[in-house]
Design a protein around this motif. Structure first.
Motif, PDB file in Angstrom:
ATOM      1  N   LYS A 105      -7.468   0.835 -13.245  1.00 26.88           N
ATOM      2  CA  LYS A 105      -8.776   0.680 -12.602  1.00 26.88           C
ATOM      3  C   LYS A 105      -9.101  -0.797 -12.385  1.00 26.88           C
ATOM      4  O   LYS A 105      -9.584  -1.181 -11.312  1.00 26.88           O
ATOM      5  CB  LYS A 105      -9.862   1.341 -13.454  1.00 26.88           C
ATOM      6  N   LEU A 106      -8.825  -1.614 -13.377  1.00 31.39           N
ATOM      7  CA  LEU A 106      -9.098  -3.046 -13.242  1.00 31.39           C
ATOM      8  C   LEU A 106      -8.227  -3.664 -12.155  1.00 31.39           C
ATOM      9  O   LEU A 106      -8.704  -4.460 -11.344  1.00 31.39           O
ATOM     10  CB  LEU A 106      -8.897  -3.747 -14.584  1.00 31.39           C
ATOM     11  N   GLU A 107      -6.954  -3.270 -12.121  1.00 25.49           N
ATOM     12  CA  GLU A 107      -6.054  -3.779 -11.077  1.00 25.49           C
ATOM     13  C   GLU A 107      -6.525  -3.335  -9.693  1.00 25.49           C
ATOM     14  O   GLU A 107      -6.543  -4.142  -8.752  1.00 25.49           O
ATOM     15  CB  GLU A 107      -4.627  -3.286 -11.323  1.00 25.49           C
ATOM     16  N   LEU A 108      -6.910  -2.076  -9.568  1.00 23.73           N
ATOM     17  CA  LEU A 108      -7.407  -1.575  -8.281  1.00 23.73           C
ATOM     18  C   LEU A 108      -8.684  -2.289  -7.865  1.00 23.73           C
ATOM     19  O   LEU A 108      -8.882  -2.596  -6.686  1.00 23.73           O
ATOM     20  CB  LEU A 108      -7.651  -0.060  -8.348  1.00 23.73           C
ATOM     21  N   THR A 109      -9.549  -2.562  -8.834  1.00 23.46           N
ATOM     22  CA  THR A 109     -10.795  -3.272  -8.544  1.00 23.46           C
ATOM     23  C   THR A 109     -10.496  -4.667  -8.000  1.00 23.46           C
ATOM     24  O   THR A 109     -11.117  -5.105  -7.021  1.00 23.46           O
ATOM     25  CB  THR A 109     -11.679  -3.348  -9.803  1.00 23.46           C
ATOM     26  N   ALA A 110      -9.531  -5.343  -8.605  1.00 20.19           N
ATOM     27  CA  ALA A 110      -9.145  -6.673  -8.112  1.00 20.19           C
ATOM     28  C   ALA A 110      -8.568  -6.581  -6.697  1.00 20.19           C
ATOM     29  O   ALA A 110      -8.909  -7.393  -5.825  1.00 20.19           O
ATOM     30  CB  ALA A 110      -8.129  -7.304  -9.062  1.00 20.19           C
ATOM     31  N   HIS A 111      -7.726  -5.568  -6.453  1.00 21.57           N
ATOM     32  CA  HIS A 111      -7.163  -5.380  -5.105  1.00 21.57           C
ATOM     33  C   HIS A 111      -8.266  -5.080  -4.090  1.00 21.57           C
ATOM     34  O   HIS A 111      -8.225  -5.576  -2.960  1.00 21.57           O
ATOM     35  CB  HIS A 111      -6.132  -4.243  -5.091  1.00 21.57           C
ATOM     36  N   LEU A 112      -9.232  -4.282  -4.501  1.00 22.88           N
ATOM     37  CA  LEU A 112     -10.350  -3.954  -3.608  1.00 22.88           C
ATOM     38  C   LEU A 112     -11.139  -5.203  -3.253  1.00 22.88           C
ATOM     39  O   LEU A 112     -11.500  -5.409  -2.093  1.00 22.88           O
ATOM     40  CB  LEU A 112     -11.265  -2.903  -4.249  1.00 22.88           C
ATOM     41  N   GLN A 113     -11.384  -6.037  -4.244  1.00 28.37           N
ATOM     42  CA  GLN A 113     -12.143  -7.260  -3.976  1.00 28.37           C
ATOM     43  C   GLN A 113     -11.407  -8.159  -2.991  1.00 28.37           C
ATOM     44  O   GLN A 113     -12.021  -8.709  -2.069  1.00 28.37           O
ATOM     45  CB  GLN A 113     -12.455  -7.984  -5.286  1.00 28.37           C
ATOM     46  N   LEU A 114     -10.113  -8.283  -3.153  1.00 31.15           N
ATOM     47  CA  LEU A 114      -9.331  -9.096  -2.208  1.00 31.15           C
ATOM     48  C   LEU A 114      -9.349  -8.477  -0.810  1.00 31.15           C
ATOM     49  O   LEU A 114      -9.497  -9.189   0.190  1.00 31.15           O
ATOM     50  CB  LEU A 114      -7.889  -9.236  -2.704  1.00 31.15           C
ATOM     51  N   ALA A 115      -9.212  -7.159  -0.753  1.00 32.66           N
ATOM     52  CA  ALA A 115      -9.215  -6.474   0.542  1.00 32.66           C
ATOM     53  C   ALA A 115     -10.571  -6.614   1.236  1.00 32.66           C
ATOM     54  O   ALA A 115     -10.631  -6.794   2.462  1.00 32.66           O
ATOM     55  CB  ALA A 115      -8.860  -4.997   0.355  1.00 32.66           C
ATOM     56  N   LYS A 116     -11.644  -6.540   0.475  1.00 31.59           N
ATOM     57  CA  LYS A 116     -12.984  -6.687   1.065  1.00 31.59           C
ATOM     58  C   LYS A 116     -13.175  -8.093   1.623  1.00 31.59           C
ATOM     59  O   LYS A 116     -13.748  -8.259   2.700  1.00 31.59           O
ATOM     60  CB  LYS A 116     -14.062  -6.380   0.018  1.00 31.59           C
ATOM     61  N   GLN A 117     -12.682  -9.093   0.894  1.00 31.98           N
ATOM     62  CA  GLN A 117     -12.807 -10.463   1.399  1.00 31.98           C
ATOM     63  C   GLN A 117     -11.960 -10.637   2.655  1.00 31.98           C
ATOM     64  O   GLN A 117     -12.412 -11.247   3.629  1.00 31.98           O
ATOM     65  CB  GLN A 117     -12.395 -11.481   0.338  1.00 31.98           C
ATOM     66  N   THR A 118     -10.751 -10.092   2.655  1.00 27.04           N
ATOM     67  CA  THR A 118      -9.892 -10.183   3.832  1.00 27.04           C
ATOM     68  C   THR A 118     -10.556  -9.507   5.021  1.00 27.04           C
ATOM     69  O   THR A 118     -10.561 -10.050   6.138  1.00 27.04           O
ATOM     70  CB  THR A 118      -8.513  -9.540   3.552  1.00 27.04           C
ATOM     71  N   ALA A 119     -11.131  -8.330   4.810  1.00 28.21           N
ATOM     72  CA  ALA A 119     -11.820  -7.611   5.888  1.00 28.21           C
ATOM     73  C   ALA A 119     -13.016  -8.411   6.392  1.00 28.21           C
ATOM     74  O   ALA A 119     -13.297  -8.429   7.593  1.00 28.21           O
ATOM     75  CB  ALA A 119     -12.262  -6.233   5.401  1.00 28.21           C
ATOM     76  N   GLN A 120     -13.708  -9.078   5.498  1.00 25.34           N
ATOM     77  CA  GLN A 120     -14.863  -9.892   5.902  1.00 25.34           C
ATOM     78  C   GLN A 120     -14.411 -11.125   6.682  1.00 25.34           C
ATOM     79  O   GLN A 120     -15.028 -11.497   7.682  1.00 25.34           O
ATOM     80  CB  GLN A 120     -15.662 -10.317   4.660  1.00 25.34           C
ATOM     81  N   ASP A 121     -13.325 -11.743   6.244  1.00 28.26           N
ATOM     82  CA  ASP A 121     -12.836 -12.956   6.892  1.00 28.26           C
ATOM     83  C   ASP A 121     -12.156 -12.682   8.230  1.00 28.26           C
ATOM     84  O   ASP A 121     -12.098 -13.553   9.090  1.00 28.26           O
ATOM     85  CB  ASP A 121     -11.842 -13.693   5.981  1.00 28.26           C
ATOM     86  N   HIS A 122     -11.614 -11.470   8.377  1.00 31.55           N
ATOM     87  CA  HIS A 122     -10.874 -11.114   9.594  1.00 31.55           C
ATOM     88  C   HIS A 122     -11.373  -9.768  10.129  1.00 31.55           C
ATOM     89  O   HIS A 122     -10.631  -8.781  10.130  1.00 31.55           O
ATOM     90  CB  HIS A 122      -9.368 -11.046   9.297  1.00 31.55           C
ATOM     91  N   PRO A 123     -12.613  -9.732  10.613  1.00 33.47           N
ATOM     92  CA  PRO A 123     -13.204  -8.450  11.027  1.00 33.47           C
ATOM     93  C   PRO A 123     -12.476  -7.778  12.186  1.00 33.47           C
ATOM     94  O   PRO A 123     -12.547  -6.557  12.328  1.00 33.47           O
ATOM     95  CB  PRO A 123     -14.636  -8.824  11.416  1.00 33.47           C
TER      96      PRO A 123
END
Length: 150
Positions: free
Chosen positions: A94-112
């Motif tokens: 769960k912690l690993e997935l949470t970290a991956h989600l946070q990175l993915a959300k930032q990537t999605a925000q930076d590259h809409p």
């Protein structure tokens, strides 16, 4: 060891799980605040948050392992020990997935406009939901088995 000691140990475990829930809320809120600082992210503040969260999760994990050891040595409850082993494994995921989600959300925000970013966020969210369902099952099994007379 008495049944009172056993019940206190089980209650301590539940309190630790509640602390984990609160730590995840704090982590999620901190990440949302971090994303709001984009595109010039306040990385130092976020790095400090990650450090604090890592320390909190390490402490919680150590406390759960201490409970596991007592359940094994003082109460010979191998069934509960196995549940805690499974739980610790799923919590790590769960912690690993949470970290991956946070990175993915930032990537999605930076590259809409980049294709696949939002899909990746949704995919990880689905993985987190599946993991959470598995965690809930383990907790339910723990609850059922811990309420059974020895």
């Amino acid at each position: 060891m008495s049944s009172t000691d056993f019940k206190a140990l089980v209650q301590r475990f539940y309190a630790l799980q509640e602390e984990r829930v609160e730590a995840y809320k704090f982590f999620d809120e901190g990440h949302e605040a971090y994303l709001r600082t984009g595109p010039h992210y306040d990385f130092e503040h976020y790095k400090q948050l990650v450090h604090e969260i890592a320390k909190a999760f390490a402490g919680l994990s150590k406390d759960v392992l201490d409970i596991k050891e007592r359940l094994e040595q003082d109460f010979d409850r191998q069934d509960l020990v196995e549940h805690l082993d499974q739980l610790q494994s799923k919590e790590k995921v769960k912690l690993e997935l949470t970290a991956h989600l946070q990175l993915a959300k930032q990537t999605a925000q930076d590259h809409p406009d980049e294709e696949g970013c939002q899909e990746k966020v949704q995919e990880i969210r689905q993985d987190i939901i599946k993991n959470q369902e598995a965690l809930s099952e383990i907790l339910q099994d723990f609850k059922f088995d811990s309420e059974e007379p020895e």
